[in-house]
Design a protein around this motif. Structure first.
Motif, mmCIF file in Angstrom:
data_model
loop_
_atom_site.group_PDB
_atom_site.id
_atom_site.type_symbol
_atom_site.label_atom_id
_atom_site.label_comp_id
_atom_site.label_asym_id
_atom_site.label_seq_id
_atom_site.Cartn_x
_atom_site.Cartn_y
_atom_site.Cartn_z
ATOM 1 N N ALA A 195 0.820 -1.211 0.000
ATOM 2 C CA ALA A 195 0.000 0.000 0.000
ATOM 3 C C ALA A 195 0.857 1.266 0.000
ATOM 4 N N VAL A 196 2.063 1.175 0.563
ATOM 5 C CA VAL A 196 2.983 2.319 0.569
ATOM 6 C C VAL A 196 3.862 2.288 -0.678
ATOM 7 N N ALA A 197 4.302 1.112 -1.073
ATOM 8 C CA ALA A 197 5.227 0.979 -2.210
ATOM 9 C C ALA A 197 4.667 1.622 -3.471
ATOM 10 N N ILE A 198 3.364 1.467 -3.707
ATOM 11 C CA ILE A 198 2.778 2.014 -4.941
ATOM 12 C C ILE A 198 2.697 3.533 -4.911
ATOM 13 N N ARG A 199 2.899 4.124 -3.751
ATOM 14 C CA ARG A 199 2.819 5.591 -3.617
ATOM 15 C C ARG A 199 4.187 6.270 -3.604
ATOM 16 N N LEU A 200 5.243 5.499 -3.651
ATOM 17 C CA LEU A 200 6.585 6.083 -3.598
ATOM 18 C C LEU A 200 6.995 6.620 -4.968
ATOM 19 N N ASP A 201 7.604 7.785 -4.962
ATOM 20 C CA ASP A 201 8.137 8.384 -6.187
ATOM 21 C C ASP A 201 9.605 8.005 -6.295
ATOM 22 N N THR A 202 9.902 7.071 -7.188
ATOM 23 C CA THR A 202 11.285 6.664 -7.427
ATOM 24 C C THR A 202 11.728 7.004 -8.840
ATOM 25 N N ARG A 203 10.954 7.825 -9.537
ATOM 26 C CA ARG A 203 11.270 8.143 -10.925
ATOM 27 C C ARG A 203 12.498 9.056 -11.025
ATOM 28 N N PRO A 204 13.200 9.014 -12.166
ATOM 29 C CA PRO A 204 14.303 9.961 -12.365
ATOM 30 C C PRO A 204 13.831 11.395 -12.155
ATOM 31 N N GLY A 205 14.705 12.219 -11.605
ATOM 32 C CA GLY A 205 14.353 13.600 -11.312
ATOM 33 C C GLY A 205 13.727 13.788 -9.947
ATOM 34 N N ARG A 206 13.581 12.701 -9.179
ATOM 35 C CA ARG A 206 12.975 12.818 -7.851
ATOM 36 C C ARG A 206 13.797 13.743 -6.948
ATOM 37 N N GLY A 207 15.107 13.726 -7.078
ATOM 38 C CA GLY A 207 15.928 14.590 -6.231
ATOM 39 C C GLY A 207 15.580 16.052 -6.415
ATOM 40 N N ALA A 208 15.398 16.482 -7.664
ATOM 41 C CA ALA A 208 15.021 17.871 -7.930
ATOM 42 C C ALA A 208 13.632 18.166 -7.399
ATOM 43 N N ARG A 209 12.709 17.206 -7.540
ATOM 44 C CA ARG A 209 11.350 17.436 -7.035
ATOM 45 C C ARG A 209 11.336 17.536 -5.513
ATOM 46 N N ALA A 210 12.157 16.725 -4.838
ATOM 47 C CA ALA A 210 12.232 16.791 -3.380
ATOM 48 C C ALA A 210 12.816 18.119 -2.915
ATOM 49 N N LEU A 211 13.765 18.646 -3.688
ATOM 50 C CA LEU A 211 14.423 19.897 -3.309
ATOM 51 C C LEU A 211 13.621 21.138 -3.684
ATOM 52 N N TYR A 212 12.978 21.115 -4.879
ATOM 53 C CA TYR A 212 12.431 22.350 -5.446
ATOM 54 C C TYR A 212 10.923 22.345 -5.669
ATOM 55 N N GLY A 213 10.259 21.237 -5.370
ATOM 56 C CA GLY A 213 8.817 21.203 -5.553
ATOM 57 C C GLY A 213 8.391 20.250 -6.654
#
Length: 236
Positions: A195-213
């Motif tokens: 139920a949690v695994a399907i909600r995780l964002d592991t796609r490329p570019g995740r680092g930028a999204r975590a930092l900048y929105g």
């Protein structure tokens, strides 16, 4: 004669140390530990050798400071709905920073090199492992982990695999961010409840999204996803 205020002197010393550290990173990244020259570092930093030795007692001490920067300058990330997303974000943000920050790349190179026998290269690995374990222990308390998962095991696996992916990506000229994304995509379903695994964002570019929105927009000269040219380059 006017005397310089203590705060002004302290601020200047901080700027000088940072300039030396960034210059050292530039030289260590390009040449490695053994062939790096202090004369090149002082020329890039535009300081005297006396200033360098005021802040760092040796080439080894300077290299150790570059290595230590890997863990000393962690950005503050916003909390996520799931602690396991924060676990993923640790590595994805570091992948983003490796692409954009010379200091991070130099630190990683020095950690992986066989040169510099007396440098403490274990500390960054252990610090990364400890950070991952802390996040996963909280995830376990929240019920996000599969039964029987020991937080130490995936933490060591991710840190060790990451080091290998970084080396391989440089040799084969692969996109590290894409490789790290694949690592999390394949590992996390074996760590996290479905139920949690399907909600995780592991796609490329995740680092930028975590930092900048959500759109990951940021000033970028490397052509990464979500990056835009710095304002001064657009106006030019």
């Amino acid at each position: 004669m006017r005397t310089e205020r203590p705060q002004v002197k302290q601020d200047r010393a901080v700027r000088t140390r940072r300039a030396i550290l960034e210059a050292a990173a530039e030289v260590f990244e390009e040449h490695g530990y053994d062939t790096a020259k202090l004369s090149d570092i002082v020329n890039i930093a535009q300081v005297t050798k006396g200033a360098l030795y005021f802040h760092f007692d040796s080439k080894e001490g300077l290299a150790q400071a570059v290595i230590d920067a890997q863990n000393a300058s962690q950005p503050q990330l916003p909390p996520q709905p799931y602690k396991t997303q924060e676990f993923v974000d640790i590595g994805m943000v570091f992948s983003h920073r490796l692409r954009h920050e010379t200091l991070m790349r130099a630190s990683a190179r020095l950690t992986l090199e066989h040169a510099g026998r007396h440098l403490d290269k274990a500390a960054p690995y252990q610090a990364w492992i400890d950070l991952h374990v802390t996040v996963l222990e909280e995830a376990r308390r929240r019920g996000e982990l599969l039964p029987g998962v020991d937080p130490l095991v995936p933490s060591r696996l991710i840190v060790g695999a990451y080091a290998g992916l970084n080396t391989m990506s440089q040799i084969l000229r692969l996109d590290l961010d894409a490789q790290v994304s694949e690592l999390y995509t394949h590992v996390m379903p074996n760590v996290v409840v479905p139920a949690v695994a399907i909600r995780l964002d592991t796609r490329p570019g995740r680092g930028a999204r975590a930092l900048y929105g959500p759109d990951g927009g940021h000033a970028c000269r490397t052509g990464c996803s979500g990056g835009v040219a710095p304002v001064e380059e657009i106006s030019a």
